[in-house]
Design a protein around this motif. Structure first.
Motif, short mmCIF file in Angstrom:
data_model
loop_
_atom_site.label_atom_id
_atom_site.label_comp_id
_atom_site.label_asym_id
_atom_site.label_seq_id
_atom_site.Cartn_x
_atom_site.Cartn_y
_atom_site.Cartn_z
N ARG A 196 0.82 -1.21 0.00
CA ARG A 196 0.00 0.00 0.00
C ARG A 196 0.86 1.26 0.00
N ARG A 197 2.01 1.20 0.65
CA ARG A 197 2.88 2.37 0.73
C ARG A 197 3.53 2.69 -0.62
N ASP A 198 3.88 1.66 -1.37
CA ASP A 198 4.55 1.86 -2.65
C ASP A 198 3.99 0.87 -3.67
N PRO A 199 2.76 1.13 -4.16
CA PRO A 199 2.14 0.18 -5.10
C PRO A 199 2.91 0.04 -6.40
N GLN A 200 3.57 1.11 -6.84
CA GLN A 200 4.33 1.03 -8.09
C GLN A 200 5.46 0.02 -7.98
N ARG A 201 6.13 0.02 -6.86
CA ARG A 201 7.21 -0.94 -6.67
C ARG A 201 6.67 -2.36 -6.66
N ALA A 202 5.51 -2.55 -6.02
CA ALA A 202 4.90 -3.88 -5.97
C ALA A 202 4.56 -4.36 -7.38
N MET A 203 4.05 -3.45 -8.21
CA MET A 203 3.70 -3.84 -9.58
C MET A 203 4.95 -4.16 -10.40
N ARG A 204 6.02 -3.39 -10.20
CA ARG A 204 7.26 -3.68 -10.92
C ARG A 204 7.80 -5.05 -10.54
N GLN A 205 7.65 -5.40 -9.27
CA GLN A 205 8.13 -6.72 -8.82
C GLN A 205 7.31 -7.84 -9.47
N ILE A 206 6.01 -7.62 -9.57
CA ILE A 206 5.15 -8.62 -10.20
C ILE A 206 5.52 -8.78 -11.68
N VAL A 207 5.79 -7.65 -12.34
CA VAL A 207 6.17 -7.70 -13.76
C VAL A 207 7.47 -8.47 -13.94
N ARG A 208 8.46 -8.20 -13.08
CA ARG A 208 9.74 -8.92 -13.18
C ARG A 208 9.56 -10.41 -12.99
N GLN A 209 8.73 -10.78 -12.03
CA GLN A 209 8.50 -12.21 -11.79
C GLN A 209 7.79 -12.85 -12.98
N ALA A 210 6.83 -12.13 -13.56
CA ALA A 210 6.12 -12.67 -14.72
C ALA A 210 7.06 -12.79 -15.92
N ASN A 211 7.90 -11.77 -16.12
CA ASN A 211 8.83 -11.82 -17.24
C ASN A 211 9.82 -12.97 -17.10
N ALA A 212 10.23 -13.27 -15.87
CA ALA A 212 11.14 -14.39 -15.64
C ALA A 212 10.51 -15.72 -16.04
N LEU A 213 9.18 -15.76 -16.02
CA LEU A 213 8.45 -16.97 -16.43
C LEU A 213 8.05 -16.93 -17.89
N GLY A 214 8.51 -15.87 -18.59
CA GLY A 214 8.18 -15.76 -20.01
C GLY A 214 6.78 -15.24 -20.25
N LEU A 215 6.25 -14.48 -19.30
CA LEU A 215 4.88 -13.98 -19.40
C LEU A 215 4.89 -12.45 -19.34
N THR A 216 3.81 -11.87 -19.81
CA THR A 216 3.60 -10.44 -19.67
C THR A 216 2.30 -10.24 -18.89
N VAL A 217 2.21 -9.13 -18.20
CA VAL A 217 1.00 -8.84 -17.43
C VAL A 217 0.55 -7.42 -17.73
N ARG A 218 -0.74 -7.18 -17.54
CA ARG A 218 -1.31 -5.85 -17.71
C ARG A 218 -2.18 -5.55 -16.50
N PHE A 219 -2.07 -4.36 -15.98
CA PHE A 219 -2.81 -3.98 -14.79
C PHE A 219 -3.98 -3.07 -15.20
N ASP A 220 -5.18 -3.52 -14.87
CA ASP A 220 -6.38 -2.72 -15.11
C ASP A 220 -7.04 -2.44 -13.77
N PRO A 221 -7.45 -1.19 -13.53
CA PRO A 221 -8.09 -0.89 -12.25
C PRO A 221 -9.44 -1.60 -12.12
N ILE A 222 -9.75 -2.02 -10.92
CA ILE A 222 -11.03 -2.68 -10.65
C ILE A 222 -12.10 -1.60 -10.54
N PRO A 223 -13.20 -1.72 -11.27
CA PRO A 223 -14.27 -0.72 -11.18
C PRO A 223 -14.79 -0.59 -9.76
N ALA A 224 -15.08 0.63 -9.36
CA ALA A 224 -15.57 0.86 -8.00
C ALA A 224 -16.91 0.18 -7.82
#
Length: 224
Positions: A196-224
């Motif tokens: 919660r303090r640094d969501p951008q860093r958390a997303m970058r970490q998820i992207v790196r982990q996905a890329n290491a598995l040969g995958l790409t990810v896209r983040f879409d906001p959840i509708p309120a």
């Protein structure tokens, strides 16, 4: 026969074997020594009970502080009693949480050479509190859904387990100071605090982990 009948649990199925083993080998002298040791155990148990009663009497007016300290992960009633006993429960002599941490000895010493800061050892401080806080820290990091568990893993990945444990001890002291100073219960920041303090860093970490598995990810906001 009487000794064998004292067996409990799975040992009861071995009562015939126990009777055979004890027959003729348990003399009056053995009985005397057993009585002696049992009397010692009873004496020490009575002494512990008397000391517990005395401690409860001396801390009777500190029940609110003890209850609040008990809400901190890893700190149980006994640890809370030791904290009150060692510090007096009054945070007035400690202007900040850092002063309390320095007094206990759970903050790194300063080791500077030619303008370069090197990691220093912790100060000596209060040995009793350092010991119980070390135990409390080990218990706190085992609560996987707590802030301390996540904080420990983050520090351990960079600095090693021992330094991470000292860092958690330091955090526990900070929480202790606020609980006693403000007369409030502890509120855990939560295992998702750093996300919660640094969501951008958390997303970058998820992207790196996905890329290491040969995958790409896209983040879409959840509708309120």
């Amino acid at each position: 026969m009487r000794l064998a009948e004292l067996a409990v649990g799975q040992a009861r199925v071995k009562i015939p074997t126990l009777i055979e083993a004890l027959d003729g080998t348990f003399t009056d002298h053995h009985a005397f020594m057993c009585r002696h040791f049992l009397d010692q155990i009873d004496h020490l148990a009575g002494l512990v009970a008397a000391l517990d009663e005395r401690i409860a009497t001396l801390l009777r007016d500190r029940d609110e502080d003890l209850t609040n300290l008990d809400t901190i992960p890893g700190i149980g009633r006994t640890t809370a009693e030791i904290i009150i006993s060692e510090t007096g429960g009054d945070m007035a002599p400690f202007a900040t949480a850092g002063h309390l941490a320095s007094w206990i000895g759970v903050c790194p010493g300063v080791n500077e050479s030619a303008g370069v800061n090197k990691s220093g050892h912790t100060r000596h401080g209060n040995a009793n509190l350092k010991r119980v806080l070390g135990t409390a820290a080990m218990a706190a990091v085992r609560q996987k859904d707590s802030y301390y568990a996540v904080y420990y893993r983050r520090v351990a990945a960079r600095r090693g387990r021992q330094r991470a444990l000292v860092a958690v001890m330091h955090k526990l002291v900070i929480a202790t100071w606020h609980v006693l100073h403000d007369k409030v219960a502890y509120r855990d920041l939560g295992a998702d605090y750093f996300t919660r303090r640094d969501p951008q860093r958390a997303m970058r970490q998820i992207v790196r982990q996905a890329n290491a598995l040969g995958l790409t990810v896209r983040f879409d906001p959840i509708p309120a």
